[in-house]
Design a protein around this motif. Structure first.
Motif, mmCIF file in Angstrom:
data_model
loop_
_atom_site.group_PDB
_atom_site.id
_atom_site.type_symbol
_atom_site.label_atom_id
_atom_site.label_comp_id
_atom_site.label_asym_id
_atom_site.label_seq_id
_atom_site.Cartn_x
_atom_site.Cartn_y
_atom_site.Cartn_z
ATOM 1 N N GLU A 1 0.863 -1.183 0.000
ATOM 2 C CA GLU A 1 0.000 0.000 0.000
ATOM 3 C C GLU A 1 0.900 1.235 0.000
ATOM 4 O OE1 GLU A 1 -3.015 -0.290 2.957
ATOM 5 O OE2 GLU A 1 -3.841 1.686 2.563
ATOM 6 N N VAL A 2 0.373 2.351 -0.457
ATOM 7 C CA VAL A 2 1.104 3.624 -0.354
ATOM 8 C C VAL A 2 0.264 4.604 0.455
ATOM 9 C CG1 VAL A 2 1.994 5.625 -1.625
ATOM 10 C CG2 VAL A 2 2.377 3.333 -2.520
ATOM 11 N N TYR A 3 0.896 5.239 1.442
ATOM 12 C CA TYR A 3 0.273 6.335 2.181
ATOM 13 C C TYR A 3 0.992 7.623 1.773
ATOM 14 C CZ TYR A 3 -2.328 3.614 5.795
ATOM 15 O OH TYR A 3 -3.199 2.806 6.495
ATOM 16 N N PHE A 4 0.234 8.703 1.771
ATOM 17 C CA PHE A 4 0.776 10.011 1.399
ATOM 18 C C PHE A 4 0.260 11.034 2.415
ATOM 19 C CE2 PHE A 4 0.458 13.916 -1.251
ATOM 20 C CZ PHE A 4 1.765 13.996 -1.707
ATOM 21 N N GLY A 5 1.177 11.669 3.136
ATOM 22 C CA GLY A 5 0.775 12.642 4.152
ATOM 23 C C GLY A 5 0.191 13.893 3.517
ATOM 24 N N ILE A 6 -0.920 14.374 4.076
ATOM 25 C CA ILE A 6 -1.612 15.540 3.511
ATOM 26 C C ILE A 6 -1.621 16.705 4.510
ATOM 27 C CG2 ILE A 6 -3.870 16.432 2.755
ATOM 28 C CD1 ILE A 6 -2.903 14.623 0.635
ATOM 29 N N ARG A 7 -2.022 16.405 5.729
ATOM 30 C CA ARG A 7 -2.235 17.479 6.712
ATOM 31 C C ARG A 7 -1.883 16.960 8.106
ATOM 32 N NH1 ARG A 7 -8.387 19.516 8.061
ATOM 33 N NH2 ARG A 7 -8.831 17.299 7.858
ATOM 34 N N GLY A 8 -1.358 17.847 8.947
ATOM 35 C CA GLY A 8 -1.060 17.472 10.321
ATOM 36 C C GLY A 8 0.266 16.748 10.443
ATOM 37 N N SER A 9 0.532 16.236 11.636
ATOM 38 C CA SER A 9 1.783 15.508 11.820
ATOM 39 C C SER A 9 1.556 14.309 12.727
ATOM 40 C CB SER A 9 2.865 16.424 12.393
ATOM 41 O OG SER A 9 2.516 16.798 13.694
ATOM 42 N N GLY A 10 2.247 13.255 12.384
ATOM 43 C CA GLY A 10 2.068 12.034 13.156
ATOM 44 C C GLY A 10 3.095 10.997 12.762
ATOM 45 N N LEU A 11 2.741 9.759 13.050
ATOM 46 C CA LEU A 11 3.656 8.650 12.791
ATOM 47 C C LEU A 11 2.905 7.521 12.106
ATOM 48 C CD1 LEU A 11 5.347 8.674 16.307
ATOM 49 C CD2 LEU A 11 6.491 9.265 14.143
ATOM 50 N N VAL B 1 5.021 11.158 9.572
ATOM 51 C CA VAL B 1 4.018 11.524 8.561
ATOM 52 C C VAL B 1 3.821 13.038 8.628
ATOM 53 C CG1 VAL B 1 1.668 11.157 7.706
ATOM 54 C CG2 VAL B 1 2.867 9.297 8.900
ATOM 55 N N SER B 2 3.957 13.693 7.491
ATOM 56 C CA SER B 2 3.763 15.149 7.419
ATOM 57 C C SER B 2 3.288 15.471 6.009
ATOM 58 C CB SER B 2 5.075 15.867 7.738
ATOM 59 O OG SER B 2 6.051 15.479 6.797
ATOM 60 N N PRO B 3 2.806 16.690 5.775
ATOM 61 C CA PRO B 3 2.306 16.991 4.430
ATOM 62 C C PRO B 3 3.380 16.720 3.370
ATOM 63 C CG PRO B 3 1.627 18.678 5.959
ATOM 64 C CD PRO B 3 2.589 17.799 6.708
ATOM 65 N N GLY B 4 3.077 15.846 2.450
ATOM 66 C CA GLY B 4 4.018 15.510 1.372
ATOM 67 C C GLY B 4 4.818 14.249 1.597
#
Ligand code: F6R
Ligand code: ZN
Length: 187
Positions: A98-108, A123-126
């Protein structure tokens, strides 16, 4: 014969909101997350209808070779000292990635293989996250705004939540005012 122009769905990069026809939305509430958070008393103290995350899915084809596209919006907050997170899963078809893509906010993004070896990615935008097959995955919101991440995965992958009934091998908590990842033996 004339060539048609289809109007594709779109995503607002700042908010992760889809503009499309037939978006399906599933809300996961605190009461749905039994056994997920470590501090059971803190979890029980939260009203069970409190939304923790929403997943919006675009309408797409199903079957071998087809892809699903979904946006997870994970609300900020903690249960006890543990940050809000998704339930997390392996794919039923273990070999499917699977691919995840960070959009908004910050996390792990917490990842874990079949041998309970766990690791984390910011995880961060982009940010782009390539989740290999045979790898369980869970989003964790360590920030103060909604964490939104786009996911693309094979429609045949399926979800296996049961294999993680004993929990992941790591928990992310706020301790001494810091975001800390802790290894745990049994959930
Ligand atoms: C799909 C995928 C995401 C998650 C979503 C909610 O394979 O990984 O769309 O389904 O982030 O998490 P779960 O499914 O673990 O509740
Ligand atoms: Zn998945």
């Amino acid at each position: 014969m004339s060539i048609t122009f289809n109007k594709p769905p779109s995503v607002a990069f700042l908010t992760g909101q889809f503009t499309a026809e037939n978006v399906i939305k599933k809300v996961t509430r605190s009461g749905d997350l039994s056994g997920v958070f470590h501090d059971i008393a803190a979890w029980q103290a939260i009203p069970s209808d409190t939304p923790i995350y929403e997943v919006e899915m675009l309408n797409s084809l199903q079957g071998e070779g087809e892809l699903y596209v979904g946006m997870t919006h994970l609300h900020p907050g903690r249960v006890g000292n543990e940050f809000h997170m998704t339930r997390g899963h392996f794919h039923q078809r273990r070999e499917q990635g699977e691919v995840y893509f960070g959009i908004r906010g910050s996390g792990l993004l917490l990842l874990q293989n079949e041998h309970r070896k766990a690791w984390l990615e910011h995880v961060s935008p982009g940010s782009v996250h390539i989740i290999p097959g045979d790898t369980a995955h869970r989003l964790i919101n360590t920030g103060s705004e909604v964490l939104s991440a786009l996911a693309v995965w094979p429609s045949i992958a399926g979800h296996d939540y049961g294999s993680l009934a004993q929990g992941f091998a790591a928990r992310v908590v706020l301790q001494d005012g810091k975001i800390q990842a802790k290894e745990v033996q049994n959930g």
